[in-house]
Design an enzyme around this catalytic site. Structure first.
Site, PDB file in Angstrom:
ATOM      1  N   HIS A  16       0.841  -1.208   0.000  1.00  0.00           N
ATOM      2  CA  HIS A  16       0.000   0.000   0.000  1.00  0.00           C
ATOM      3  C   HIS A  16       0.876   1.258   0.000  1.00  0.00           C
ATOM      4  CE1 HIS A  16      -2.970  -2.723   2.223  1.00  0.00           C
ATOM      5  NE2 HIS A  16      -3.646  -2.335   1.163  1.00  0.00           N
TER       6      HIS A  16
ATOM      7  N   GLU B  81      -1.119  -4.789  -8.627  1.00  0.00           N
ATOM      8  CA  GLU B  81      -1.368  -5.881  -9.572  1.00  0.00           C
ATOM      9  C   GLU B  81      -1.606  -7.219  -8.870  1.00  0.00           C
ATOM     10  OE1 GLU B  81       1.734  -5.971 -12.488  1.00  0.00           O
ATOM     11  OE2 GLU B  81       0.730  -4.465 -13.731  1.00  0.00           O
TER      12      GLU B  81
END
Ligand code: PAF
Length: 282
Positions: A37, A150
């Site tokens: 993150h 991803e």
């Protein structure tokens, strides 16, 4: 760091920023932040003058009540992590009513079939929940760019489709998968692994890497069989699915066609904890 819990307060601030023509980069999260993150947040800070991070465990994307109940909620730690990497970041951590109004309900989307593959088969309704919450969050934050990892590759493709369907003026940016030194893809769920599962789970990426290596010489059928075999008598990891799919439309590949781009996708249970990963094959 500025914390917003009320939609109207954030909307008022966004309106001011828009008047000043400042670019807003948005990182939507469900909290329990990890380095993956933080990498998205750093990328957002590079590309934009303003960074907004939402921390919201979205009830409509969980098809399993236990998963929702156990999802880690660590707002204080998350805010500390964000403050350590960025001096000015706007955090939006709303209650469900602020996002959904009285009833947290998902819209039913047609994502052109993307929603029916892999995660869609095993988590019915999941992508309707993701699409719905992102539509609400994009309406509130009005970002110029939004950042997604991803690791959730199918989600990334679906978000691109959502923006097309809803005609939203936000650029969707995919960022590479971040891994622990063991190779395990970073996920908020990793904190729920016990020590045996933590030791066992790097095998998931080992298997994917081997598939990538063998993709040039082995058929899809052979690779599918090989992967099933790797997990067939594993006491700690239970294979939910493994698929080689077209990287754009996510349709399952039966064989390799020249000129097509492929990716391998995997979901594995370590006890109650569901782990997903994927890898580009060509
Ligand atoms: O990837 C996630 O954490 C969630 O699916 C998202 C995009 C924040 C929507 O709730």
């Amino acid at each position: 760091m500025e914390l917003y819990t009320k939609r109207r307060d954030l909307e008022a601030e966004v309106a001011k920023l828009k008047k000043q023509n400042l670019d807003i980069g948005f990182v939507p999260t469900m909290g329990a932040l990890h380095s993956g993150h933080l990498a998205l947040v750093k990328q957002a800070a590079k590309d934009n003058e303003i960074v907004v991070v939402s921390i919201f465990v979205n009830p409509t994307q969980f098809n399993n009540k236990a998963d929702l109940a156990h999802y880690p909620r660590t707002l204080k730690e998350d805010m500390d992590l964000l403050t350590n990497i960025l001096e000015t970041v706007m955090v939006f951590a709303p209650a469900p009513e602020e996002v959904y109004g009285e009833e947290a309900k998902a819209t039913s989307y047609d994502f052109g079939g993307l929603e029916l593959e892999m995660e869609g088969k095993f988590r019915p309704g999941h992508f309707n929940g993701v699409g719905t919450v992102l539509k609400h969050l994009f309406d509130i934050v009005k970002p110029d760019r939004a950042y997604f990892g991803e690791k959730d590759y199918q989600q990334l493709q679906i978000v691109k489709k959502l923006v097309e369907i809803e005609k939203m003026a936000v650029q969707i940016i995919g960022c590479p998968i971040y891994r622990e030194s063991s190779g395990l893809a970073l996920s908020s769920r990793n904190t729920r692994l016990n020590s045996v599962q933590t030791k066992a789970s790097p095998k998931i990426y080992e298997v994917l890497k081997q598939v990538k290596e063998d993709f040039g010489t082995k058929s899809v059928e052979e690779l599918n069989a090989w992967v099933s075999e790797q997990f067939s008598d594993d006491p700690d990891l239970k294979l939910e699915y493994f698929e080689i799919a077209n990287a754009i439309n996510l349709k399952t590949a039966k064989r390799k066609n020249k000129g097509e781009e492929y990716r391998a996708f995997i979901a594995v249970f370590a006890g109650e904890v569901r782990l997903i990963d994927n890898i580009a094959l060509n």
